[in-house]
Scaffold this motif. Structure first.
Motif, mmCIF file in Angstrom:
data_model
loop_
_atom_site.group_PDB
_atom_site.id
_atom_site.type_symbol
_atom_site.label_atom_id
_atom_site.label_comp_id
_atom_site.label_asym_id
_atom_site.label_seq_id
_atom_site.Cartn_x
_atom_site.Cartn_y
_atom_site.Cartn_z
ATOM 1 N N GLN A 23 0.823 -1.201 0.000
ATOM 2 C CA GLN A 23 0.000 0.000 0.000
ATOM 3 C C GLN A 23 0.864 1.261 0.000
ATOM 4 O OE1 GLN A 23 -3.645 0.122 0.065
ATOM 5 N NE2 GLN A 23 -3.275 -1.950 -0.629
ATOM 6 N N GLY A 24 2.060 1.168 -0.568
ATOM 7 C CA GLY A 24 2.928 2.337 -0.696
ATOM 8 C C GLY A 24 3.663 2.725 0.565
ATOM 9 N N LYS B 161 -2.393 7.313 12.711
ATOM 10 C CA LYS B 161 -3.004 7.632 11.412
ATOM 11 C C LYS B 161 -2.448 8.928 10.837
ATOM 12 C CE LYS B 161 -7.494 8.878 9.398
ATOM 13 N NZ LYS B 161 -8.957 9.013 9.658
ATOM 14 N N LYS B 162 -2.280 9.928 11.698
ATOM 15 C CA LYS B 162 -1.846 11.253 11.237
ATOM 16 C C LYS B 162 -0.351 11.327 10.996
ATOM 17 C CE LYS B 162 -5.650 13.518 13.706
ATOM 18 N NZ LYS B 162 -6.019 14.359 14.883
ATOM 19 N N ASN B 163 0.412 10.495 11.682
ATOM 20 C CA ASN B 163 1.869 10.514 11.540
ATOM 21 C C ASN B 163 2.306 9.388 10.612
ATOM 22 O OD1 ASN B 163 3.184 12.542 13.689
ATOM 23 N ND2 ASN B 163 1.337 11.652 14.584
ATOM 24 N N GLU B 164 2.144 9.606 9.333
ATOM 25 C CA GLU B 164 2.494 8.582 8.354
ATOM 26 C C GLU B 164 4.008 8.354 8.338
ATOM 27 O OE1 GLU B 164 0.476 8.878 4.490
ATOM 28 O OE2 GLU B 164 -0.439 10.720 5.257
ATOM 29 N N GLY C 262 -2.887 7.694 7.199
ATOM 30 C CA GLY C 262 -3.172 8.764 6.252
ATOM 31 C C GLY C 262 -4.458 8.483 5.509
ATOM 32 N N SER C 263 -4.379 8.391 4.190
ATOM 33 C CA SER C 263 -5.558 8.111 3.372
ATOM 34 C C SER C 263 -5.617 6.653 2.931
ATOM 35 C CB SER C 263 -5.545 9.008 2.132
ATOM 36 O OG SER C 263 -4.380 8.780 1.348
ATOM 37 N N ARG C 264 -4.688 5.831 3.410
ATOM 38 C CA ARG C 264 -4.630 4.432 2.988
ATOM 39 C C ARG C 264 -5.231 3.515 4.054
ATOM 40 N NH1 ARG C 264 0.567 6.519 1.843
ATOM 41 N NH2 ARG C 264 1.050 6.601 -0.392
#
Length: 265
Positions: free
Chosen positions: A31-32, A90-93, A143-145
């Motif tokens: 997933q990158g 989640k916010k700290n990719e 993040g968005s993944r």
């Protein structure tokens, strides 16, 4: 004939797409996410962590015993704190410039915290295997993944050249390696991984002194991850941490895996 051929082709395509989706969820896609391999031996680093794991550390100290048994009812009471920690992750990719120690700590904590969250959301439950899609659904947001637990384990952690991760991530079951009652951090990561590996191999989850020795099914499922001198060698890997050690040339049996919940009683 053309219509039949077209229908057959659509069935094949649908089956293929469904399989791809399952493989991706189960861990064949990163997933990158950034992945770095550990240059052995791993060394902990003395630097300020990029992610604050202190709230997870507090929860673990409060609700997990020294031997890894979990008070899930306590986690339910503190579910807002748990969610706040997951929001931090989640916010700290993770980024490509993070050191490998930081990435390991992040992904291990991410896996363990979301596993606890999964049990909390489905409690009471006899086993994590009773939860549909426990390892394949995209329940982990970075993040968005959206990643799956299987994606984190197989697509990320197992590719980082650090087999001790198998004793750090916890699948909420009795036969799993214990859930360490402190958060993993880059300044202690090597010592923490050694601690949980030694504990697991020396625990009742392996019967090294029996004849023949009986070892955890983890060593069967992930045999190719346990290397010595560049070659797959499960017994040799175990013997680096074991007392008593397994005699060279002896083929151990595998213990039945107990998937019942690892909860405190």
């Amino acid at each position: 004939m053309t219509r039949i051929t077209t229908l057959f082709s659509l069935i094949i395509l649908a089956t293929f797409m469904q399989g791809c989706a399952l493989f991706s969820a189960a861990g064949l896609s990163t997933q990158g996410q950034p992945i770095k391999q550990v240059n052995q031996p791993l060394v902990s680093i003395d630097s300020k962590p990029r992610v604050d794991h202190s709230s997870w550390n507090t929860l673990l100290k409060k609700h997990v015993s020294w031997d890894g048994k979990v008070n899930y009812k306590g986690f339910i009471t503190d579910r807002d704190t748990l969610q706040s920690y997951l929001d931090i992750l989640k916010k700290n990719e993770p980024q490509q410039d993070w050191p490998v120690q930081e990435l390991l700590a992040y992904y291990i904590n991410l896996y363990n915290a979301h596993t606890v969250q999964l049990i909390v959301e489905n409690y009471p439950v006899q086993s994590i295997k009773d939860i549909n899609g426990a390892w394949t659904k995209g329940i982990v947001t970075i993040g968005s993944r959206n990643l799956s637990l299987g994606g984190i384990e197989n697509g990320i952690l197992r590719k980082m050249n650090e087999p001790r991760i198998h004793f750090a991530i916890n699948c909420a079951s009795i036969s799993c390696p214990k859930l360490l009652n402190e958060a993993y951090t880059p300044n202690k990561i090597n010592e923490q991984l050694t601690l949980v590996t030694q504990y697991f191999i020396g625990s009742e989850k392996n019967e090294l002194s029996s004849n023949p020795p009986r070892i955890s099914a983890i060593f069967k499922w992930y045999a190719k991850d346990f290397m010595v001198a560049g070659k797959q060698n499960v017994v040799g890997y175990i013997n680096q941490y074991a007392y008593p050690s397994i005699e060279p040339g002896v083929e151990p049996d595998f213990l039945e895996y107990n998937w019942d919940l690892n909860q405190q009683h």
